[in-house]
Motif scaffolding. Structure first.
Motif, PDB file in Angstrom:
ATOM      1  N   LEU A  69      82.612  71.811  34.145  1.00  7.48           N
ATOM      2  CA  LEU A  69      82.211  70.432  33.859  1.00  7.48           C
ATOM      3  C   LEU A  69      83.373  69.461  34.023  1.00  7.48           C
ATOM      4  CD1 LEU A  69      79.888  70.945  30.746  1.00  7.48           C
ATOM      5  CD2 LEU A  69      79.222  70.482  33.112  1.00  7.48           C
ATOM      6  N   VAL A  70      84.558  69.861  33.563  1.00  6.96           N
ATOM      7  CA  VAL A  70      85.730  68.992  33.693  1.00  6.96           C
ATOM      8  C   VAL A  70      86.076  68.775  35.171  1.00  6.96           C
ATOM      9  CG1 VAL A  70      88.222  68.858  33.307  1.00  6.96           C
ATOM     10  CG2 VAL A  70      86.702  69.529  31.440  1.00  6.96           C
ATOM     11  N   GLU A  71      86.038  69.841  35.952  1.00  6.10           N
ATOM     12  CA  GLU A  71      86.376  69.704  37.364  1.00  6.10           C
ATOM     13  C   GLU A  71      85.325  68.883  38.117  1.00  6.10           C
ATOM     14  OE1 GLU A  71      87.792  72.960  39.544  1.00  6.10           O
ATOM     15  OE2 GLU A  71      88.846  73.911  37.888  1.00  6.10           O
ATOM     16  N   LEU A  72      84.062  69.014  37.721  1.00  2.00           N
ATOM     17  CA  LEU A  72      83.023  68.198  38.347  1.00  2.00           C
ATOM     18  C   LEU A  72      83.206  66.724  37.991  1.00  2.00           C
ATOM     19  CD1 LEU A  72      79.812  70.392  37.896  1.00  2.00           C
ATOM     20  CD2 LEU A  72      81.113  69.992  39.980  1.00  2.00           C
ATOM     21  N   ALA A  73      83.483  66.439  36.730  1.00  2.00           N
ATOM     22  CA  ALA A  73      83.693  65.049  36.319  1.00  2.00           C
ATOM     23  C   ALA A  73      84.891  64.448  37.044  1.00  2.00           C
ATOM     24  CB  ALA A  73      83.898  64.984  34.805  1.00  2.00           C
ATOM     25  N   GLY A  74      85.975  65.221  37.146  1.00  2.00           N
ATOM     26  CA  GLY A  74      87.146  64.730  37.867  1.00  2.00           C
ATOM     27  C   GLY A  74      86.855  64.491  39.330  1.00  2.00           C
ATOM     28  N   GLY A  75      86.113  65.404  39.964  1.00  2.11           N
ATOM     29  CA  GLY A  75      85.752  65.220  41.362  1.00  2.11           C
ATOM     30  C   GLY A  75      84.886  63.994  41.578  1.00  2.11           C
ATOM     31  N   ALA A  76      83.971  63.739  40.635  1.00  2.00           N
ATOM     32  CA  ALA A  76      83.111  62.556  40.749  1.00  2.00           C
ATOM     33  C   ALA A  76      83.945  61.274  40.687  1.00  2.00           C
ATOM     34  CB  ALA A  76      82.066  62.570  39.638  1.00  2.00           C
ATOM     35  N   VAL A  77      84.906  61.227  39.769  1.00  2.00           N
ATOM     36  CA  VAL A  77      85.761  60.035  39.644  1.00  2.00           C
ATOM     37  C   VAL A  77      86.581  59.829  40.915  1.00  2.00           C
ATOM     38  CG1 VAL A  77      87.713  59.040  38.396  1.00  2.00           C
ATOM     39  CG2 VAL A  77      85.864  60.158  37.132  1.00  2.00           C
ATOM     40  N   VAL A  78      87.186  60.904  41.406  1.00  2.00           N
ATOM     41  CA  VAL A  78      87.991  60.800  42.624  1.00  2.00           C
ATOM     42  C   VAL A  78      87.140  60.322  43.796  1.00  2.00           C
ATOM     43  CG1 VAL A  78      89.256  62.144  44.364  1.00  2.00           C
ATOM     44  CG2 VAL A  78      89.695  62.514  41.932  1.00  2.00           C
ATOM     45  N   GLY A  79      85.943  60.877  43.960  1.00  2.00           N
ATOM     46  CA  GLY A  79      85.088  60.498  45.073  1.00  2.00           C
ATOM     47  C   GLY A  79      84.693  59.034  45.039  1.00  2.00           C
ATOM     48  N   VAL A  80      84.268  58.555  43.878  1.00  2.00           N
ATOM     49  CA  VAL A  80      83.836  57.160  43.761  1.00  2.00           C
ATOM     50  C   VAL A  80      85.016  56.215  43.997  1.00  2.00           C
ATOM     51  CG1 VAL A  80      82.925  55.427  42.185  1.00  2.00           C
ATOM     52  CG2 VAL A  80      81.884  57.702  42.262  1.00  2.00           C
ATOM     53  N   VAL A  81      86.175  56.531  43.409  1.00  2.00           N
ATOM     54  CA  VAL A  81      87.347  55.652  43.550  1.00  2.00           C
ATOM     55  C   VAL A  81      87.826  55.616  44.998  1.00  2.00           C
ATOM     56  CG1 VAL A  81      89.772  55.358  42.917  1.00  2.00           C
ATOM     57  CG2 VAL A  81      88.078  55.894  41.158  1.00  2.00           C
ATOM     58  N   VAL A  82      87.990  56.787  45.617  1.00  2.00           N
ATOM     59  CA  VAL A  82      88.455  56.816  47.003  1.00  2.00           C
ATOM     60  C   VAL A  82      87.454  56.123  47.921  1.00  2.00           C
ATOM     61  CG1 VAL A  82      88.964  58.331  48.970  1.00  2.00           C
ATOM     62  CG2 VAL A  82      89.856  58.890  46.711  1.00  2.00           C
ATOM     63  N   GLY A  83      86.166  56.351  47.697  1.00  2.00           N
ATOM     64  CA  GLY A  83      85.166  55.717  48.538  1.00  2.00           C
ATOM     65  C   GLY A  83      85.163  54.208  48.410  1.00  2.00           C
ATOM     66  N   TYR A  84      85.167  53.703  47.177  1.00  2.00           N
ATOM     67  CA  TYR A  84      85.071  52.255  46.980  1.00  2.00           C
ATOM     68  C   TYR A  84      86.366  51.545  47.383  1.00  2.00           C
ATOM     69  CZ  TYR A  84      84.237  47.751  44.789  1.00  2.00           C
ATOM     70  OH  TYR A  84      84.083  46.404  44.570  1.00  2.00           O
TER      71      TYR A  84
END
Length: 523
Positions: free
Chosen positions: A202-217
């Motif tokens: 769960l922690v790694e998924l949450a971190g991946g979600a944050v990284v993806g949204v930030v890098v994308g935007y």
């Protein structure tokens, strides 16, 4: 001045010639195979796997047995495939499906892993760690295979969006589970408590979600400012950002795959210019990645060993299809009051593709003992159950009453700067039972600015006039302002369900309800 010396390298120009010759022929055969796949209703992945088997030691004789290289190149291919999936996905199509798809990718994965593990432990006499590892490897689905079969049998967006989102989401938790369980299967390793493993995922998924949204935007906003007028360079920049999201996520020890998909999803839906160009570029890279990946997996497989796992593959596959997948669908979607027909279709449409076969190399690379047979079992299972599940999918959709009689598809035109003029182009396929049949063009009453510009009927195209009548099997090309796209689609769907009086019938019914009675019949 020092004299130049000749250094013998590992690869010569003759080797390069052979690689280019074989690679070019494989790509040309793979491109031609798409037509065969479309006509037979069979996903092209089987053809690509067959090419790999034919080139391997059971055919031409190319020797390839490097599981480590397969894993590395497989991960690289999955990054490009996820990037293409995210960039080509419209948020409006999956918005309502995100919540159930997220549960399918978490709760559904856990249910599927547990069911397969219980059966593997009971009937194959495997340890619990290896049984759970096998269940995790087989938990990921492949939406590309589903849509390859259903391209001519349109299903509602609530289902296509859920399958699409699930395939984008579920790779990440499955990869984390497989890596963790492979490590726990090593000699001397102490199994971690299940709650610690779950917390880590769960922690790694949450971190991946944050990284993806930030890098994308942030990356998309920056690219919009600095990019020049070249659509080709802009496309390279967009795809590079999705790869950067994976690299940043992996470097931070969070889910790089989820970061890639979410970054691509953000980039594809933030209104960037040259959208048609970067989507086409990503699609081309995705195709190359898929072809290369499946051919490589076919090369790695030994056809002389596969028959030994046929019985186990059929047993586990039947459990996966008839028990694990339906239970995971029910456990994930029951909270949304989903109709049983939708759940039945989702259960049958859980096709497996490249991801399970790639993940089967993880325990080999990690050195987990007694796992060499897993690759063969997974390979056979994917092939057999793709043949079992894929061809009947259109029939299943029709029998469950889930096919739409009118279906609109976005059209990407690179020759016209549609983004600059604020227009969208749609194709509308008129089904055999659609009530658009017999409706004249002027009776469509499309939103202001939208119009039917071309009709294709029985292979012949013509520009419609005001009194042109629509027929079953027609394909309509509609140009609409971007801000009226949704209203245009809703109007077409209403006409398809209710006929030319769609707007009148709805208005009259609502008026009658407000008066507390029934609408009057008009003479």
């Amino acid at each position: 001045m020092a004299a130049l010396t000749s250094v013998t390298s590992g690869m010569t120009l003759d080797d390069l010639t052979r690689v280019l010759l074989i690679g070019s022929l494989v790509l040309l055969v793979a491109v031609a195979a798409v037509r065969l796949s479309t006509g037979s209703g069979m996903p092209s992945l089987l053809i690509y796997l067959g090419i790999g088997l034919a080139l391997g030691n059971g055919g031409v004789g190319i020797q390839f047995s490097d599981a480590s290289t397969t894993r590395v190149l497989g991960y690289a291919a999955l990054v490009l495939i996820l990037a293409e999936g995210g960039l080509s996905t419209k948020w409006s199509n999956i918005r309502r499906s995100v919540a159930p798809a997220a549960l399918l990718s978490t709760i559904g994965v856990v249910v599927s892993v547990l069911v397969v593990a219980v059966v593997a432990h009971t009937f194959l006499d495997l340890s619990w760690t290896i049984s759970l590892l096998l269940g995790a490897i087989l938990a990921s689905t492949d939406a590309a295979a589903v849509f390859a079969v259903l391209r001519h049998v349109p299903i509602p967006r609530r289902l296509s969006g859920m399958l699409e989102a699930e395939a984008g989401f579920n790779d990440a938790p499955v990869v984390l589970l497989v890596v963790a369980l492979s490590a726990q299967g090593l000699p001397g390793a102490e199994p971690e408590p299940w709650w610690m493993l779950l917390a880590m995922v769960l922690v790694e998924l949450a971190g991946g979600a944050v990284v993806g949204v930030v890098v994308g935007y942030v990356g998309g906003a920056g690219l919009r400012r600095v990019a020049g007028g070249s659509s080709a360079l802009f496309s390279i920049g967009v795809v590079t950002l999705t790869v950067l999201a994976y690299a940043v996520g992996a470097a931070l020890h969070v889910s790089g795959f989820l970061a890639t998909y979410l970054a691509a999803l953000v980039l594809g839906n933030m209104g960037l210019p040259n959208r048609a160009s970067f989507q086409s570029f990503a699609t081309a890279l995705g195709w190359i990645a898929q072809i290369g990946l499946f051919v490589m997996l076919g090369l790695l497989a030994d056809p002389f060993r596969l028959d030994a796992q046929l019985g186990n593959a059929v047993t586990i596959g039947l459990v996966l299809l008839l028990v694990a997948r339906p239970l995971s669908v029910v456990a994930s979607t029951v909270w949304f009051r989903m109709p049983w027909r939708d759940m039945a279709f989702l259960s049958w449409a859980g096709l497996r593709g490249a991801v399970p076969v790639v993940l089967a190399t993880v325990p080999l690379v990690a050195g987990t003992p007694n796992t060499g047979w897993i690759f063969d079992l997974v390979f056979v299972l994917v092939v057999v159950f793709t043949i079992v599940q894929a061809p009947p999918l259109p029939w299943v959709a029709k029998r469950l009453g889930l096919t739409e009689q009118v279906h609109s598809v976005d059209v990407a035109l690179e020759s016209t700067p549609l983004v600059e003029i604020g227009a969208d182009v749609l194709t509308v396929n008129v089904g055999a039972e659609s009530r658009l049949h017999g409706v004249a063009v002027f009776e469509l009453r499309l939103p202001k600015g939208a119009m039917v510009t071309l009709v294709v009927r029985a292979g012949e195209s013509f520009v419609p006039e005001q009194y042109t009548t629509i027929r079953h099997g027609d394909q309509l090309l509609i140009v609409t302002p971007s801000n009226a796209r949704k209203a245009t689609e809703q109007r077409i769907l209403a006409l398809s369900h209710q006929g030319r009086l769609a707007g009148w019938a709805t208005t009259a019914t609502e008026h009658g309800r407000r008066l507390g009675g029934h609408p009057r019949r008009q003479p």
